[in-house]
Structures are given as structure tokens and as C-alpha cells.
Design an enzyme around this catalytic site. Structure first.
Site, short mmCIF file in Angstrom:
data_model
loop_
_atom_site.label_atom_id
_atom_site.label_comp_id
_atom_site.label_asym_id
_atom_site.label_seq_id
_atom_site.Cartn_x
_atom_site.Cartn_y
_atom_site.Cartn_z
N ASP A 144 0.69 -1.30 -0.04
CA ASP A 144 0.20 -0.33 0.14
C ASP A 144 0.74 0.78 0.10
O ASP A 144 1.28 1.30 1.17
CB ASP A 144 -0.68 -0.30 1.53
CG ASP A 144 -2.03 1.07 1.34
OD1 ASP A 144 -2.00 1.71 0.22
OD2 ASP A 144 -2.37 1.15 2.66
N GLU B 19 -2.00 -1.33 -5.25
CA GLU B 19 -3.24 -0.50 -5.75
C GLU B 19 -3.14 0.91 -6.53
O GLU B 19 -1.97 1.76 -6.59
CB GLU B 19 -4.18 0.22 -3.80
CG GLU B 19 -6.02 0.70 -4.60
CD GLU B 19 -6.58 1.00 -3.26
OE1 GLU B 19 -6.72 1.01 -3.19
OE2 GLU B 19 -5.10 1.35 -2.12
N CYS C 234 -12.34 -5.82 6.80
CA CYS C 234 -11.99 -6.81 7.00
C CYS C 234 -10.84 -7.37 6.60
O CYS C 234 -11.62 -8.23 5.68
CB CYS C 234 -12.56 -7.11 8.70
SG CYS C 234 -11.59 -8.63 9.66
N ASP D 140 -2.77 0.32 7.85
CA ASP D 140 -2.15 0.62 6.32
C ASP D 140 -1.93 -1.51 6.12
O ASP D 140 -2.45 -1.87 5.25
CB ASP D 140 -0.75 0.61 6.33
CG ASP D 140 -0.63 2.63 6.59
OD1 ASP D 140 -1.58 2.67 5.81
OD2 ASP D 140 -0.18 2.84 7.25
#
Ligand SMILES: [Zn+2]
Length: 403
Positions: free
Chosen positions: A181, A265, A318, A347
Site C-alpha cells: 500500500d 493499488e 476486514c 495500513d
């Protein structure tokens, strides 16, 4: 495959002279022909292409007042018109803005094709100069370059960039996969809990930069002291850029060396940079360059980078049970899942989701269809990731898969 190899070099006084003249001519040709093409359209509605531009250059060189254009190699002048044509094509295709004039203050460059340079016995010669360039060969060239670009940056440093054919060597297949991330607090966080930190190069030098810029602003226009002060500012900018690039190269090299698959991402960096409070920090982090390096290094090494659509709810979901929260404000760093009670670091939880989505895309994703939101949703349900909406955006698979 083609790749550019860039080296620093130190020109002799004669070469400095010749290069200054060449850069000047390139800039003059680019700017005057850009002016001419713009006028041709606005004043006479005439469409001009590369052929007309090239004819215009020939005509310019014959005029006595522009005879000095003949003192330098004709190749970079011709090449700059090709670059201009590309700039126009990008503009007409909606990919870029209208071409702009080149400034004397910014980076200068001249592109030489095979007839304008010579590479022999590990030495590089440019046309109209007898001495070889004093290049610091920090690594060997794999083959004779097809094109050589000579440039001088705003900080007065000279570089030569050689475009060469090279054979990429695949790294051995590794069982490791990682989800990452990218962010501001840390440049990237991995699903194993590694946090890279963010060096924030611009912030580090901000005070010094402000001081130098203040001094520059007080110098009289056109004075030598102003030129000196400008050079100091340019050198500091160059230092910041070098530090940033160095850190990015080290990070991406490590990620690609250690992992067969990197799931990340994909961010719309351009849109995010419009956010006025964060734009400086985002530009400083260099996410766009980070992604670019990951992609090409993966391609060369036979490894994969899977980009997950930014609409994928990586932070709100989650990673243990798939429960997705309605909202997740940016200031929440730790949270408990109301469904299964798992204790999450924001994160790291996001990276686990990114990894899961990336692997699901990878398992079902080839060949990649750029825009099937519903299909992707169904496919991800099949692999057991509930309540997800993933639109595969792009996926980079090595050409030689499995062995
Ligand atoms: Zn849960």
C-alpha cells in the site's frame, strides 16, 4: 528490448562551446518552427506536418541571417522537429497540452542518431568534435547505441544517454508474493508488516531552499550574482531530485528481487496532486515514478505487478472475515472489526486485502479485459472473497510464464 543507459560526462572547453551552440540552435529551430506552425494555423488555417516543418528548416538554413544554423550538426535539428511532431500528435490525440516554447533556463538536450556520433573501442565521439567525450562509464554498454542524447541540466551537469538493445535476464522464480500500500506516512507498507518510512526529501531541504530562493530574488536582474544564485537553487533542486530517485530505485529493486508477484493499488496520481493540502507531499513521495519503476523492473525480471483498482475498498474491509465498514476516516490508524473482533493496523490490513484481490485477479485474470466490472465481481466471489467490487485495471504478467 531497448533501454537507455545514462552517464555523466565532462566536456572540454571546445566541447562546451560546441554544445552550447548546438543546444542554442536546437532551441531556436524548435521555437521558431513552433511559432511558424501556430501562425500558419491561426492566420491562414493551414495544416502543417513534419514534412512542411522540415522544408521550413531547409529554407531557414539558406537565409543569410540564419547561416549560423549550418555550424552545428544537422541531425539534432532534424530530430527536434520529430519530437515536435510527437508533441503535436499527443496534443491532437488529447494526451497532452499544446506544445510550448523551450526555455534557455531549463534542461537542454540534443539527440544524435547514428550519423552524428561514433562509438569505437569504448569511446564516444560526437560529430564536429575530434576529442572523445570524457564519459564516466559507471557500467558497461551492452551494445553499440542506436541513438545518443546529450543533455545539460539546469544545474549545469552534462549527461549522455545511450539507447541500446539489451537482453533482459529473468530472475529465478520465487515463491514469495507481496501486497503493498503506498502512502505518505510511509512510502509503502507490505502485508508482512514492513513499513518503509518516507524520507520527505523536499521537507528536509525546505529551509535551505527557501533561503537560497530569497537570496536569488534580491539579486539584480541580468547580473552575474543573479546567475550564481540561480545556479545554487538549481543545484539544490537537483540534489533533492537525485535523493528521491535513488531511494525509489533501491525500494523498487528490493521489492522486485524478493517477490514473484507484487500487488499494488493503482493510484490516480494526477487527480490526487490537485488536492492542494497534500499535493506537495504527494509529489515529493514520487508515487508515479515508483509505479513506473516497479512495472519495468518486473517486466525485465520476468515477475508480475498486479495493479488493483483504486475503488477497491482496501482500507475499509476486514482482511480476516471480509466485513466492510461504511466509513473509514483518514485519521483512524487502528481499528477492531465489529464482526470478528480482529485487531487491525490500518495500513497492514489494507495491504492484506490488496494482496488477496491481486492474487484473485492473477488466478483468473488472464487475458485481461480492461472493463468488466460485473464479471470481475463474480469471479472474485468464486474464489471466495466476499462483498468485493474490484475492477481490474491493468495487470502485468511476464511473457515467459512457468518453467
Ligand atoms: Zn473481521
Amino acid at each position: 528490448m531497448k533501454r537507455a543507459y545514462k552517464y555523466r560526462f565532462y566536456p572540454t572547453p571546445e566541447q562546451v562551446e560546441l554544445l552550447a551552440q548546438t543546444f542554442g540552435c536546437v532551441r531556436f529551430v524548435y521555437n521558431s518552427i513552433l511559432r511558424w506552425r501556430t501562425d500558419a494555423w491561426y492566420e491562414r488555417q493551414e495544416k502543417t506536418g513534419y514534412i512542411q516543418a522540415s522544408a521550413r528548416l531547409t529554407a531557414l538554413k539558406k537565409e543569410p541571417e540564419f547561416a549560423w544554423l549550418n555550424d552545428v550538426s544537422c541531425v539534432p535539428l532534424q530530430q527536434t522537429l520529430r519530437h515536435q511532431q510527437t508533441a503535436f500528435s499527443n496534443f491532437f490525440a488529447g494526451r497532452a497540452r499544446y506544445p510550448t516554447f523551450k526555455s534557455k533556463r531549463h534542461k537542454q538536450a540534443a539527440e544524435l542518431t547514428a550519423s552524428a556520433f561514433k562509438y569505437r573501442d569504448g569511446r564516444l565521439y560526437m560529430a564536429k568534435s575530434k576529442a572523445p567525450l570524457d564519459v564516466r562509464w559507471s557500467r558497461p554498454l551492452p551494445s553499440t547505441p542506436s541513438t545518443v542524447t546529450i543533455s545539460k541540466d539546469a544545474a549545469g551537469r552534462y549527461f549522455v544517454s545511450c539507447l541500446c538493445e539489451f537482453e533482459p535476464v529473468s530472475l529465478p522464480i520465487s515463491p514469495k508474493m507481496v501486497g503493498i500500500d503506498v502512502g505518505l506516512k510511509d512510502l509503502f507498507v507490505t502485508d508482512t508488516g514492513f513499513k518503509s518510512g518516507n524520507p520527505r526529501h523536499t521537507t528536509k531541504y525546505a529551509a535551505r531552499l527557501a533561503l537560497l530562493q530569497r537570496r536569488l530574488s534580491k539579486k539584480a536582474r541580468g547580473s552575474k550574482n543573479r546567475a550564481k544564485a540561480r545556479m545554487k537553487v538549481a543545484r539544490l533542486h537537483a540534489k533533492i531530485a537525485d535523493c528521491r530517485l535513488d531511494a525509489l530505485h533501491k525500494a523498487t529493486r528490493k521489492l522486485i528481487n524478493e517477490n514473484q508477484v507484487v500487488c499494488v493499488e493503482s493510484l490516480k496520481v494526477k487527480n490526487m496532486i490537485r488536492n492542494p493540502t497534500l499535493s506537495k507531499a504527494i509529489a515529493d513521495a514520487g508515487w508515479g515514478e515508483f509505479m513506473r519503476q516497479l512495472k519495468y523492473k518486473a517486466e525485465w525480471a520476468g515477475r508480475s505487478v498486479v495493479a488493483i483498482d483504486p475503488f477497491f475498498p482496501s482500507s475499509k474491509r476486514c482482511s480476516c472475515c471480509g466485513f466492510t465498514l461504511q466509513k473509514m476516516p483518514l485519521n483512524v490508524r487502528k481499528w477492531y472489526c465489529p464482526e470478528c473482533g480482529a485487531d487491525h493496523d490500518r495500513d497492514i490490513n489494507a495491504t492484506r486485502n490488496i494482496k488477496a484481490a491481486g492474487l484473485a485477479v492473477l488466478a483468473h485474470g488472464e487475458p485481461v479485459n480492461p472493463d468488466p466490472p460485473k464479471a470481475a465481481q463474480v469471479r472474485l466471489r468464486e474464489v471466495g472473497i466476499p462483498a468485493l467490487q474490484v475492477r481490474e485495471q491493468s495487470i502485468f504478467l511476464p511473457k515467459h510464464h512457468g518453467n
